[in-house]
Scaffold this motif. Structure first.
Motif, mmCIF file in Angstrom:
data_model
loop_
_atom_site.group_PDB
_atom_site.id
_atom_site.type_symbol
_atom_site.label_atom_id
_atom_site.label_comp_id
_atom_site.label_asym_id
_atom_site.label_seq_id
_atom_site.Cartn_x
_atom_site.Cartn_y
_atom_site.Cartn_z
ATOM 1 N N ALA A 16 0.809 -1.283 0.032
ATOM 2 C CA ALA A 16 0.033 -0.048 -0.026
ATOM 3 C C ALA A 16 0.880 1.148 -0.014
ATOM 4 N N LEU A 514 -6.729 -2.662 1.701
ATOM 5 C CA LEU A 514 -7.793 -1.581 1.680
ATOM 6 C C LEU A 514 -7.554 -1.033 2.667
ATOM 7 N N ASP A 515 -7.302 -1.671 4.121
ATOM 8 C CA ASP A 515 -7.121 -0.682 5.382
ATOM 9 C C ASP A 515 -6.078 0.092 5.131
ATOM 10 N N ILE A 517 -4.955 1.691 2.519
ATOM 11 C CA ILE A 517 -5.158 2.651 1.566
ATOM 12 C C ILE A 517 -6.140 3.527 2.176
ATOM 13 N N ASP A 518 -6.972 3.137 3.127
ATOM 14 C CA ASP A 518 -7.914 4.217 3.941
ATOM 15 C C ASP A 518 -7.124 4.889 4.601
ATOM 16 N N PHE A 532 -7.365 7.730 -4.711
ATOM 17 C CA PHE A 532 -7.407 6.624 -3.903
ATOM 18 C C PHE A 532 -8.907 6.129 -3.509
ATOM 19 N N GLU A 533 -9.937 6.845 -3.474
ATOM 20 C CA GLU A 533 -10.987 6.334 -3.152
ATOM 21 C C GLU A 533 -11.631 5.348 -4.453
ATOM 22 N N ARG A 536 -9.983 2.331 -4.210
ATOM 23 C CA ARG A 536 -10.502 1.726 -3.175
ATOM 24 C C ARG A 536 -11.744 0.910 -3.378
ATOM 25 N N GLN A 537 -12.463 1.589 -4.255
ATOM 26 C CA GLN A 537 -13.886 1.067 -4.507
ATOM 27 C C GLN A 537 -13.612 -0.329 -5.353
ATOM 28 N N GLN A 540 -12.653 -3.212 -3.500
ATOM 29 C CA GLN A 540 -13.883 -3.518 -2.667
ATOM 30 C C GLN A 540 -14.813 -4.470 -3.745
#
Length: 550
Positions: A16, A514-515, A517-518, A532-533, A536-537, A540
């Motif tokens: 990440a 994912l964690d 990148i959050d 980033f979002e 992230r999507q 997911q």
């Protein structure tokens, strides 16, 4: 469900971090006007991606070559006047930190070899002490006192053997306990997977609603099985660490037995050769001198190894990470916040390097102390003081680097939920640096930094995008929302990111990525966070696909 683990030398956290660095390069570089600089930044981004996900070619030597090449290609643009200067500066810092991490591995390896050499020398000191005791005993015309002294040494060695055996029994008992626990955990994991398998067999024969509920239970059983297996693997790692200790204790027993055998022979010889005690004394003295000579030669090799291989490897790692910190001076405008976070990471690396090197110096000082205690001639006090002084200097460097890292973290002025995590990390780093926490004070008149952005969300049209919008968007649709001049670069970088993410079919690893990148997105300016979002999507969605297949 069958999971395939990603073949990589990097953890999900490291993945990440490198992926985040690459994504940052994408957004920062979008406003440049130099075709050569743009190509260099793109190529560096692809290189960091390849290393991050563990491409089959990413051996340490390959990674070293790629990091060096990325640094060389980007250095000419960092600090220049073109629009890619700050992206290049961040890329140079990432490349140098990558090289520093590889150099740190080499430094750790030679430091470990140095410790092994020190242990061998300590064994030689024991041999010299034994031979010296024999020579003193054999030099007496009346062997009585000498025999008594040797017997005492034999008893000490026998006590050592008894202690070693108890230690080995404790290790074996601990290994047995761990192996029993591993077996229990794996049995539990098997039970959970059997339960999951049974439910999967029922799913075709029930309604869709019941099948959905069964699928949920299957995931729960599978997750519990994974947890049991992971715990078993963790315990297996502990067992693997214990086994070398058991072998070392066994070797110590054999060494002690060999010493007892030598001492026993010496005792018998004293009894049988009282008349020839002077000759025996001279022979024992010769053996002691030979042992002393071996100590001298081994110590010289040890000192040379530390002064050259160990020092060079440590200096290289520290020089590279300092170079990364210096490179970030050219990233002080559009990516000032990203640069501050990267600088904090580099300073923490510097602190850890310095502390490890300081520990090696302490080990060297302890060896000189052992030689001094054995009463071998030499300027041991001077060497002890020099090693301890160097260790003190390195520890001070490490503590200051920890404090500097905390300062750099705070200088990023991260807002939102990430601010608390950043502050907690800064306090931990300051504690490692020896600073006591102080009461917080906020100046209401101070103005937060990083208010300005080269392009506002209102201008880009991204402010209305929700997480659901991003999840439903294709890459082409997302790129259409970006400024036209940056779409081509974004397309290549995002295609590379998504292609590599799609090679991962382990949901657990994807969750960890994912964690991370959050956390990174929370610390980024919003113009970077939207990218980033989007990633992230997409992750997911990949997780949902994998879990639905299970």
């Amino acid at each position: 469900m069958t999971h395939r683990t990603l073949q990589s030398r990097f953890s999900p956290i490291q993945f990440a971090v490198l992926a985040g660095a690459t994504l940052s390069l994408c957004f920062v570089a979008g406003c440049g006007d130099s075709a050569e600089a743009e190509a260099a930044v793109k190529k560096a981004g692809r290189t960091f991606n390849s290393i991050a996900v563990g491409d089959a070619t990413t051996s340490p030597s390959y990674s070293q070559t790629q990091y060096t090449a990325a640094e060389q290609s980007l250095s000419q643009y960092a600090g220049s006047d073109n629009g890619f200067a700050e992206a290049a500066a961040v890329g140079v810092a990432v490349a140098k930190k990558g090289q520093a991490a590889l150099a740190s591995q080499r430094a750790a390896s030679v430091e470990n070899e140095s410790r092994q050499q020190a242990r061998v020398i300590r064994g030689m000191i024991n041999e010299w002490l034994t031979m010296s005791a024999i020579s003193q005993a054999a030099g007496m015309f009346d062997p009585t006192d000498g025999i008594i002294e040797l017997q005492e040494i034999i008893e000490l060695r026998e006590e050592d053997i008894a202690n070693y055996r108890r230690e080995m029994q404790q290790i074996n008992d601990e290994i047995a306990q761990h192996e029993t626990k591993m077996a229990d955990l794996r049995a539990l994991a098997s039970e959970q997977r059997n339960e999951a398998g049974g439910l999967e067999l029922k799913m075709p024969r029930v309604s869709a609603q019941e099948a959905a509920e069964l699928a949920k239970q299957v995931r729960e059983y599978s997750l519990r099985a994974d947890q049991y297996e992971l715990e078993a693997m963790r315990i297996e790692g502990i067992v693997d660490q214990l086994r070398p200790g058991a072998r070392e204790v066994s070797l110590n027993v054999e060494k002690a037995r060999s010493q007892i055998e030598l001492l026993g022979k010496a005792t018998q010889e004293l009894r049988d050769r009282a008349a020839a005690s002077q000759n025996d004394a001279r022979q024992a003295l010769d053996n002691a001198e030979q042992a002393k000579q071996r100590i001298t030669e081994a110590l010289s090799a040890y000192q040379s190894f530390r002064d050259n291989e160990v020092q060079d490897a440590s200096d290289e790692a520290i020089s590279l990470v300092r170079g990364a910190i210096t490179a970030l001076r050219d990233a002080n405008d559009a990516v000032k916040q990203v640069a501050a976070l990267s600088k904090a990471d580099a300073q923490q690396m510097l602190a850890e390097f310095a502390m490890r090197q300081a520990a090696g110096e302490r080990e060297e000082a302890m060896l000189y102390m052992a030689i001094k205690d054995a009463k071998l001639a030499g300027n041991w006090d001077t060497l002890i003081d020099a090693a301890n002084q160097k260790a003190d200097e390195l520890e001070e460097m490490g503590r200051q680097a920890f404090i500097d890292s905390a300062s750099s973290l705070r200088s990023a002025h991260v807002r939102g939920d990430a601010a608390d995590r950043i502050e907690a990390t800064a306090l931990r780093l300051e504690a490692l640096g020896g600073l006591e926490p102080e009461p917080e004070y906020e100046d209401p008149s101070s103005e937060p930094e990083f208010e300005e952005e080269t392009e506002t969300l209102d201008e880009s049209g991204l402010e209305d995008l929700t997480a659901e919008d991003l999840s439903d968007m294709s890459l082409e649709e997302f790129l259409a929302t970006l400024p036209e001049e940056s779409r081509e670069m974004m397309m290549q970088q995002f295609e590379s990111q998504l292609e590599m993410l799609n090679t991962i079919d382990d949901p657990e690893m994807l969750y960890q990525i994912l964690d991370q990148i959050d956390e990174q997105a929370a610390a980024m300016p919003e113009v970077l966070a939207i990218g980033f979002e989007f990633v992230r999507q997409q992750i997911q969605k990949r997780i949902d696909e994998l879990e639905s297949e299970g």
